[in-house]
Design an enzyme around this catalytic site. Structure first.
Site, PDB file in Angstrom:
ATOM      1  N   GLU A  42      80.601  79.235  23.541  1.00  0.00           N
ATOM      2  CA  GLU A  42      79.829  78.135  24.094  1.00  0.00           C
ATOM      3  C   GLU A  42      79.848  76.970  23.118  1.00  0.00           C
ATOM      4  OE1 GLU A  42      75.909  78.760  25.634  1.00  0.00           O
ATOM      5  OE2 GLU A  42      76.583  80.279  27.046  1.00  0.00           O
ATOM      6  N   HIS A 105      75.169  71.947  26.838  1.00  0.00           N
ATOM      7  CA  HIS A 105      75.958  73.083  26.354  1.00  0.00           C
ATOM      8  C   HIS A 105      76.701  73.711  27.526  1.00  0.00           C
ATOM      9  CE1 HIS A 105      72.381  75.451  27.541  1.00  0.00           C
ATOM     10  NE2 HIS A 105      73.245  76.428  27.731  1.00  0.00           N
ATOM     11  N   HIS A 107      78.610  76.972  29.616  1.00  0.00           N
ATOM     12  CA  HIS A 107      78.351  78.349  30.032  1.00  0.00           C
ATOM     13  C   HIS A 107      79.704  78.974  30.381  1.00  0.00           C
ATOM     14  CE1 HIS A 107      73.910  78.832  30.805  1.00  0.00           C
ATOM     15  NE2 HIS A 107      73.993  77.550  30.497  1.00  0.00           N
ATOM     16  N   ASP A 118      67.280  77.458  28.541  1.00  0.00           N
ATOM     17  CA  ASP A 118      67.789  76.285  29.257  1.00  0.00           C
ATOM     18  C   ASP A 118      66.665  75.617  30.055  1.00  0.00           C
ATOM     19  OD1 ASP A 118      70.337  76.837  28.328  1.00  0.00           O
ATOM     20  OD2 ASP A 118      70.980  77.779  30.196  1.00  0.00           O
TER      21      ASP A 118
END
Length: 121
Positions: A42, A105, A107, A118
């Protein structure tokens, strides 16, 4: 509503909200971090930009990318404080009108499911 216009992403939640614009350079950077291989970790950072009150527009025109102090695994990303320097530099370069607009970010899934963290962010 979400649309792509001139290689920018534009969205507006409703008639009373700011219109959001994500610059093409931000989108191009995101595309470099797509987790297409099972070995890809990630990635993430912060979104930088500014509000234009006279036009009710929010522009995301910069972002940070993973720093060496960040912790990255296949399914997690922990942002270090090293992104703060980029935020300060951006703030100064925009005559103290630009700032932190959000976090980002990746996934490792085609249709991401937000984690508890999140949702809290």
């Amino acid at each position: 509503m979400l649309q792509c216009l001139d290689q920018r992403i534009i969205w507006k939640e409703d008639a009373t909200s700011f219109e959001g614009v994500i610059a093409s350079n931000v989108i191009e950077t995101w595309l470099k971090f797509i987790q297409s291989s099972s070995k890809d970790k990630e990635a993430g950072g912060i979104l930088l930009g500014r509000y234009y009150e006279n036009s009710s527009t929010m522009l995301v025109d910069e972002l940070t990318i993973p720093k060496w102090l960040d912790r990255r695994t296949r399914t997690s990303f922990y942002r270090s404080s090293s992104h703060d320097r980029a935020l300060k530099k951006y703030w100064q370069s925009t005559n103290k009108v630009g700032g932190l607009l959000g976090l980002w970010h990746t996934h490792p899934e085609n249709q991401p499911n937000p984690s508890y963290i999140d949702l809290q962010d």
